[in-house]
Design a protein around this motif. Structure first.
Motif, short mmCIF file in Angstrom:
data_model
loop_
_atom_site.label_atom_id
_atom_site.label_comp_id
_atom_site.label_asym_id
_atom_site.label_seq_id
_atom_site.Cartn_x
_atom_site.Cartn_y
_atom_site.Cartn_z
N SER A 74 -0.38 6.38 -0.68
CA SER A 74 -0.57 5.28 0.27
C SER A 74 -2.00 5.26 0.79
O SER A 74 -2.63 4.20 0.88
CB SER A 74 0.41 5.42 1.44
OG SER A 74 1.74 5.41 0.99
N LEU A 95 0.81 -1.20 0.00
CA LEU A 95 0.00 0.00 0.00
C LEU A 95 0.85 1.27 0.00
O LEU A 95 0.37 2.34 -0.38
CB LEU A 95 -0.92 0.03 1.22
CG LEU A 95 -1.91 -1.13 1.38
CD1 LEU A 95 -2.71 -0.96 2.66
CD2 LEU A 95 -2.84 -1.23 0.19
N MET A 96 2.09 1.15 0.44
CA MET A 96 2.96 2.33 0.54
C MET A 96 3.34 2.81 -0.86
O MET A 96 3.79 2.04 -1.70
CB MET A 96 4.21 2.00 1.34
CG MET A 96 3.94 1.44 2.73
SD MET A 96 3.04 2.59 3.80
CE MET A 96 4.31 3.84 4.04
N MET A 146 -2.98 5.95 7.37
CA MET A 146 -3.42 4.64 6.89
C MET A 146 -4.13 3.87 8.00
O MET A 146 -5.16 3.23 7.77
CB MET A 146 -2.22 3.85 6.38
CG MET A 146 -1.61 4.39 5.09
SD MET A 146 -0.08 3.57 4.66
CE MET A 146 -0.64 1.88 4.42
N ARG A 182 -4.33 4.04 -2.00
CA ARG A 182 -4.24 2.59 -2.19
C ARG A 182 -4.97 1.86 -1.06
O ARG A 182 -5.58 0.80 -1.30
CB ARG A 182 -2.78 2.16 -2.25
CG ARG A 182 -2.07 2.54 -3.54
CD ARG A 182 -0.62 2.09 -3.51
NE ARG A 182 0.04 2.34 -4.77
CZ ARG A 182 1.33 2.09 -5.01
NH1 ARG A 182 2.08 1.59 -4.04
NH2 ARG A 182 1.86 2.35 -6.18
N THR A 183 -4.89 2.39 0.15
CA THR A 183 -5.60 1.77 1.27
C THR A 183 -7.10 1.78 1.02
O THR A 183 -7.79 0.77 1.19
CB THR A 183 -5.28 2.50 2.58
OG1 THR A 183 -3.87 2.48 2.80
CG2 THR A 183 -5.99 1.85 3.76
N SER A 189 1.69 6.41 8.00
CA SER A 189 1.17 5.20 8.64
C SER A 189 0.03 5.53 9.59
O SER A 189 -0.90 4.74 9.75
CB SER A 189 2.30 4.47 9.38
OG SER A 189 2.98 5.33 10.25
#
Length: 496
Positions: free
Chosen positions: A298, A290-291, A343, A301-302, A340
């Motif tokens: 990111s 996902l990164m 996310m 994509r998540t 992060s």
């Protein structure tokens, strides 16, 4: 709400900038064309190859072959009375130009007065900061079961090609998560190969389609709970949660479980077995994939991965070693500019609010690296601690892998104190690989309970009274020494 309904509302409310996120441009344009035909609105489409085209696909009277000319032509297409909608396909590719960005801003401001509407049709949402407040985004959702049924009916036109009842449900389950174009191809291939719509062929193409994204993978093995020793309480809990139906026919949707344990105790293997046990596909989310290198990639994509998971429901979603996936969130994301943390926030919001029938199984080896809100009530149905297997579980695991690797039952087992199921499997595999007795193969196995004794002890200490036991009903209690004998104590949760 359908795409037609959403766009119709926005046009009537005079939102002059609309961004439609879609991987199915042909179907999206067809829906918009139907809406404009019903409302007697004007529709013009543009792409880099064909330029401006009218609703029938014929060239527009405005010759706009390049992106900037297409944007400048929008104002001349609107007459101030009848709405004129200009669909720009894959226009995110041209948003890096300052001239185009400024021209779009002018077109949107003028469009509110002249009833001209800019619709960008793109598989991703990539808005420059200058246009963020001018566009409203709309998602063109993947087809639901009813729409997939309509696609199937259009492909399987003969009486004996369309299955019924449970077989039809299995076909629709297999097609869930596919685009309309992918579903048409899968149904057509199934008819060519099988003569009827069959789930096996559809699953084959669906697995390829999901893996192409690189975000998810599908596991469809033959493992069941019978091939996994131990974990009796966890097996019974998940089976009952996912299969239970009330007397009135309604079902309370299960959320999932979180599994905490030392490495090699069967967490990942349990997830693979669970899918076959309850008749659902197992999706594995690779959080590392996902990164992205671009700002916001990111997080996008998540969201994309979770949307695909929702579309493929009912299913089991496995996130392995989740503490490594979201490790940066525990420190506030100071080392990665908060990526992060964002996310994690997106995932937790979905975990708490999603309405799809997705059973989430998260595994972790170090819960202290996760923020406390991750495992709070209503995120999961239960948090289980999977300890090193006891004697009864070890005997079952030895018997399982002796049979799998064709090892004589008369062979003596090596000393397996503090061994995990993975280490028992490794010993059996090495014995078969090297053609040596089990006791000799065991000299190549170093238990994780020896190499990571301190961390495992801390893990047990944290789980004591905080997690359910995966082996027996009730809370997990840390093993205590009683002379030379070690015993596990469990206490059933109070009902008061």
């Amino acid at each position: 709400m359908t795409l037609q309904q959403r766009v119709n509302e926005l046009v009537r409310a005079c939102f002059a900038g609309i961004w439609i996120e879609s991987h199915e441009h042909t179907d999206a344009i067809a829906e918009l064309a139907g809406m404009c035909r019903d409302e007697q609105w004007r529709l013009v489409t543009w792409d880099i190859e064909r330029g401006l085209r009218g609703p029938s696909g014929s060239p527009s009277e405005h010759d706009a072959g390049d992106p900037l000319a297409a944007v400048r032509a929008i104002s001349s297409l609107a007459d101030g009375e009848t709405p004129a909608i200009v669909v720009l396909q894959n226009f995110h590719r041209f948003m890096q130009s300052a001239e185009i960005v400024q021209a779009l801003a002018h077109a949107i401001h003028d469009g509110k007065q002249r009833r001209g509407f800019v619709v960008v049709l793109s598989p991703v949402v990539q808005l420059p900061v200058e246009l963020e407040k001018l566009f409203v985004t709309v998602e063109h959702a993947l087809p639901d079961r009813q729409q997939l049924l309509e696609v199937a009916a259009g492909i399987a036109t003969e009486d004996d090609e369309m299955p019924e009842d449970a077989q039809l449900d299995a076909v629709l389950d297999a097609a869930a998560g596919l685009t309309r174009y992918e579903a048409e191809g899968a149904f057509s291939l199934s008819l060519v190969r099988d003569g009827v719509l069959a789930p096996s062929t559809i699953w084959e193409l669906k697995t390829q389609a999901v893996q192409k994204s690189g975000l998810l993978s599908i596991h469809r093995g033959a493992e069941t709970f019978d091939s996994l020793g131990g974990l009796d309480a966890l097996k019974a809990f998940t089976r009952r949660a996912m299969m239970n139906r009330r007397s009135d026919g309604q079902a309370v949707r299960p959320r999932g479980v979180m599994l905490l344990s030392p490495p090699g105790c069967g967490k990942s293997e349990f997830c693979k077995c669970l899918g076959n046990e309850v008749g659902r596909p197992v999706l594995t989310l690779d959080v590392g994939s996902l990164m992205g290198s671009l700002v916001g990639q990111s997080e996008e994509r998540t969201r994309q991965a979770l949307q695909t998971v929702d579309a493929m429901a009912p299913c089991v979603l496995m996130i392995d070693e989740v503490e490594k996936a979201f490790a940066g969130s525990a420190s506030g994301g100071v080392n990665d500019s908060g990526v992060s943390s964002r996310m994690m926030g997106t995932f937790l919001t979905w975990l708490n609010d999603h309405a799809s029938d997705v059973f989430v199984v998260c595994t972790a080896n170090d819960v202290q690296r996760l923020p406390p809100e991750f495992s709070r009530a209503e995120r999961f149905d239960g948090v289980f601690f999977v300890d090193l297997p006891g004697r009864e579980q070890k005997d079952a695991i030895w018997a399982l892998y002796r049979q799998r690797y064709d090892i004589d039952l008369s062979e003596t087992c090596p000393a397996d104190d503090q061994w995990t199921g993975a280490e028992i499997k490794s010993c059996c595999r090495l014995a078969a690989l090297l053609d040596v007795p089990l006791t000799q193969a065991a000299t190549n196995v170093v238990p994780v309970a020896v190499t990571s004794a301190e961390s495992i002890d801390r893990l047990r200490q944290w789980a004591d009274g905080r997690c359910l036991s995966a082996d027996t009903p009730g809370f997990f209690r840390k093993e205590v020494n009683s002379g030379k004998r070690r015993r596990r104590v469990t206490t059933k949760p109070s009902v008061n």
